[in-house]
Enzyme design. Structure first.
Site, PDB file in Angstrom:
ATOM      1  N   GLN A  24       0.835  -1.205   0.000  1.00  0.00           N
ATOM      2  CA  GLN A  24       0.000   0.000   0.000  1.00  0.00           C
ATOM      3  C   GLN A  24       0.867   1.251   0.000  1.00  0.00           C
ATOM      4  OE1 GLN A  24      -3.584   0.429   0.573  1.00  0.00           O
ATOM      5  NE2 GLN A  24      -3.726  -1.661  -0.161  1.00  0.00           N
ATOM      6  N   THR A 101      -5.061   3.898   8.357  1.00  0.00           N
ATOM      7  CA  THR A 101      -5.411   2.573   8.865  1.00  0.00           C
ATOM      8  C   THR A 101      -6.807   2.502   9.487  1.00  0.00           C
ATOM      9  OG1 THR A 101      -3.083   2.366   9.380  1.00  0.00           O
ATOM     10  CG2 THR A 101      -4.549   0.684  10.295  1.00  0.00           C
ATOM     11  N   TYR A 163     -15.690  10.785  -2.828  1.00  0.00           N
ATOM     12  CA  TYR A 163     -15.225  10.707  -4.229  1.00  0.00           C
ATOM     13  C   TYR A 163     -16.418  10.929  -5.156  1.00  0.00           C
ATOM     14  CZ  TYR A 163     -11.532   7.785  -2.046  1.00  0.00           C
ATOM     15  OH  TYR A 163     -10.564   7.260  -1.245  1.00  0.00           O
ATOM     16  N   GLU A 213     -22.721  11.437   8.067  1.00  0.00           N
ATOM     17  CA  GLU A 213     -23.516  10.217   8.124  1.00  0.00           C
ATOM     18  C   GLU A 213     -24.146  10.092   9.506  1.00  0.00           C
ATOM     19  OE1 GLU A 213     -20.220   7.791   6.893  1.00  0.00           O
ATOM     20  OE2 GLU A 213     -19.807   7.120   8.925  1.00  0.00           O
ATOM     21  N   HIS A 251     -18.782   1.818   9.434  1.00  0.00           N
ATOM     22  CA  HIS A 251     -17.932   2.691  10.240  1.00  0.00           C
ATOM     23  C   HIS A 251     -18.256   2.526  11.722  1.00  0.00           C
ATOM     24  CE1 HIS A 251     -17.223   5.679   6.705  1.00  0.00           C
ATOM     25  NE2 HIS A 251     -16.309   4.724   6.745  1.00  0.00           N
TER      26      HIS A 251
END
Lengths: 293, 368
Positions: A24, A101, A163, A213, A251
């Site tokens: 990554q 992370t 995005y 959210e 999340h």
């Protein structure tokens, strides 16, 4: 908190990549370089002396600072070691650290953020896509092609959803000034208020888009702040209208518990202070058009 | 991860916090036996939800026969969607006063916070603000004795009880910190005679920190499908509808559900395939969705780290090995979009560009 120039980062920011020799780390170092970020050093314990994409690699953050003077860092470090890496970066004097992370223990996050506060540094994340000041500097993992310069500042909890919205804005002919990913975890270095404060001061930003959210109270607190402190127009889109209570929607922060953090409560709080709330992502550019006309 | 009350009490006891004498029972015989040994007891259903008392999941009995009968009744219950599988049989206590004591994490302050009240026994959400003592713990220094003294002072606790309270709060913080807890709650913390006793225990351990607590028992709150997805490293939540959804990113997945609802459809699940899922992981996610037998499947990918061709390849692989009977609607944009579209084209699937077209189409197909 915060730097004087642009918001948080700009073309002068000297970026260090922790974990640069990993899969990554090296992939995204390449992407960030391609965007034009000024990556000056990498850190990988035991791999000092190598180069990745012509970027010199050091064993420790201190060694990287001595040779290359970075002032911001992005961490591609597994969750169990992220706290150590973050404290190392802060101890070495970084003013911005970006914690990509996912799954960092919340007690670790609290320690890192507390230390950063005492060091006058900014933690972006954890569990974030990063931060990008268009055409100046990208410190993150987001797709390069959608961040063209423009008058809209975006602050988001979620990566792909931001995005989507940034791409929709670009399609409609609007670029972004800075896009900040706060992160998806329950404890975050930046909240909406910290970022709104910077956008209000930033001369490039004419319109602010918040991508929130369900869960937590960050949006409600933002609304309270906007009332007295933000003069620029704000559009918000909130995900999770249809989420059932008690279920964590991916999340760690996105969960409606004990009737708190509901979609309706957030919309009400935001609309009451004049924020335009979009029901679906594609409505954001339409609203932007109305405002920026 | 939430712990059952009996596990929470075992944890508290291991830190020296006084708890009532008790035993765990899984059937009426064990409950009767426990009552035989303890005497007058309270039988408490062990479920990961509040309001057990109101639901009839708590009973006071005076002899083993009654204990067996009540145990049988409670073991038959479902409370808040949870089947009762364990009972905690505890000695009945004389209650002179009920306090509330908890340590949790304040998201806005980004630090642990002590919550305490003289109005214990009810849901803390229902206690008026002026009766709640809230004391943030500075992360840099952790819990210090002076903080405990201040909380005790605000609660009006002095003398012997004050000393006991200080000991309990100090130990509670150690458990909270050592065990990476998000919540340790004693409600009520009762005064029985001249002693404090933790009459209940609510403990939530940070899922992300479980890797360093291998000795803790594991409590499964998820459905089988959610568990299967969890083993694959995917975030999955079962919902009631008939359109199966896969998206990359939690926010994107939530937005996809919202859009399905907006167009009059009903999602069957929330599935976040991850920010950077490869071919193998995506194929497994698809297999999981197929197993739920939805009326339609919607795949919404905004390629960033996730590559569109990876997702398309994963789908092509699954389709080759398995007959897919329901319609599949794709949305594919971002990294390697052209390559992805071509792969789908070759197996006769058209990928849409926008979320709204995709959601509308999926809703339409789910109603046929």
């Amino acid at each position: 908190m915060g730097l004087v120039m642009a918001i948080f980062i700009d073309e002068k920011t000297r970026v260090m990549v922790q974990g640069i020799t990993g899969n990554q780390g090296s992939f995204h170092a390449r992407q960030m370089l391609a965007y034009g970020s000024n990556i000056v050093a990498g850190v990988s314990p035991g791999k000092g002396g190598r180069e990745v994409e012509n970027v010199p690699v050091f064993d420790t953050a201190e060694a990287a600072v001595a040779a290359q003077e970075p002032d911001a860092s992005i961490l591609f470090v597994p969750a169990a070691f992220a706290k150590d890496g973050a404290l190392e970066a802060l101890s070495a004097g970084m003013k911005v650290i970006v914690m990509i992370t996912e799954g960092i223990p919340v007690h670790d996050a609290m320690e890192v953020i507390d230390y950063a506060n005492r060091k006058n540094a900014v933690v972006v994340g954890p569990n974030t896509f990063g931060i990008v000041s268009s055409n100046k500097c990208k410190i993150g993992i987001m797709p390069n092609q959608i961040y063209v310069g423009g008058p809209i500042g975006v602050v988001a909890r979620s990566g792909t959803l931001s995005y989507e919205i940034v791409a929709n804005l670009k399609e409609a002919g609007y670029g972004t000034s800075t896009v900040v990913g706060m992160g998806g975890d329950r404890i975050l270095g930046l909240n909406f208020i910290n970022v709104l404060e910077e956008f209000e001061k930033d001369s490039q930003t004419e319109l602010i888009v918040m991508v929130g959210e369900i869960g937590g109270t960050a949006e409600e607190e933002a609304a309270e702040y906007i009332k007295n402190n933000v003069s620029k127009p704000v559009i918000a889109y909130l995900a999770g209208k249809s989420a059932p209570p008690g279920k964590r929607m991916g999340h760690a922060g996105a969960i409606i518990e004990r009737g708190k953090g509901t979609f309706d409560g957030k919309v009400k709080a935001l609309e009451a202070v004049g924020v335009k709330v979009a029901e679906l992502p594609f409505q954001v550019p339409e609203m932007a058009k109305e405002i920026l006309r | 991860m939430k712990l059952y009350e009996f596990m929470g009490k075992e944890l508290f006891a291991s830190y020296g916090i006084p708890t009532p004498e008790g035993r765990v029972a899984k059937n009426p015989a064990e409950a009767a036996e426990a009552a035989e040994q303890i005497g007058s007891v309270v039988i408490k259903s062990q479920v990961l939800t509040g309001k057990r008392g109101k639901a009839g999941g708590i009973a006071f009995v005076d002899n083993p026969q009654e204990a067996g009968k009540e145990a049988e009744r409670i073991l038959d219950m479902e409370i808040g969607g949870f089947k009762v599988e364990h009972l905690l049989i505890e000695s009945k206590l004389q209650i002179d006063q009920e306090y509330y004591l908890a340590i949790t994490i304040d998201n806005s302050l980004r630090c642990p916070v002590i919550l305490a009240s003289t109005q214990g026994g009810m849901d803390i959400e229902e206690v008026p603000e002026e009766y709640i003592v809230k004391y943030p713990i500075d992360v840099a220094i952790g819990m210090q004795p002076f903080m405990i003294r201040e909380v005790a002072r605000q609660l009006g606790l002095t003398g012997e009880l004050g000393k006991q309270f200080a000991s309990i709060l100090g130990r509670l913080y150690r458990a909270f910190k050592d065990r990476d807890a998000e919540l340790v709650e004693i409600n009520p913390l009762i005064v029985s005679g001249d002693s404090f006793i933790a009459a209940d225990a609510k403990v939530t351990i940070d899922d992300d920190a479980l890797f360093r607590h291998k000795d803790l028992p594991r409590v499964e709150e998820k459905t089988d499908l959610e568990k299967r997805a969890g083993d694959l490293g995917l975030a999955y939540v079962e919902l009631d509808g008939d359109i199966a959804v896969m998206a990359n990113g939690a926010g994107m997945a939530m937005a996809t559900l919202d859009m399905i609802n907006y167009y009059g459809g009903s999602p069957a699940n929330f599935l976040d395939a991850g920010g950077g899922a490869g071919v193998e992981q995506t194929a497994q996610a698809l297999e999981l969705l197929l197993a739920t037998e939805p009326k339609a499947i919607l795949i919404n990918i905004f390629g960033g780290i996730t590559r569109c061709d990876d997702v398309a390849n994963a789908f092509a692989t699954v389709k080759k090995n398995k007959e897919i009977t329901m319609p599949v609607v794709f949305r594919l944009v971002g990294t390697n979009e052209e390559e992805g579209r071509k792969i789908l084209d070759d197996i006769g699937i058209i990928a849409y560009k926008t979320m709204q077209e995709t959601a509308q189409k999926a809703v339409e197909l789910s109603k046929q």
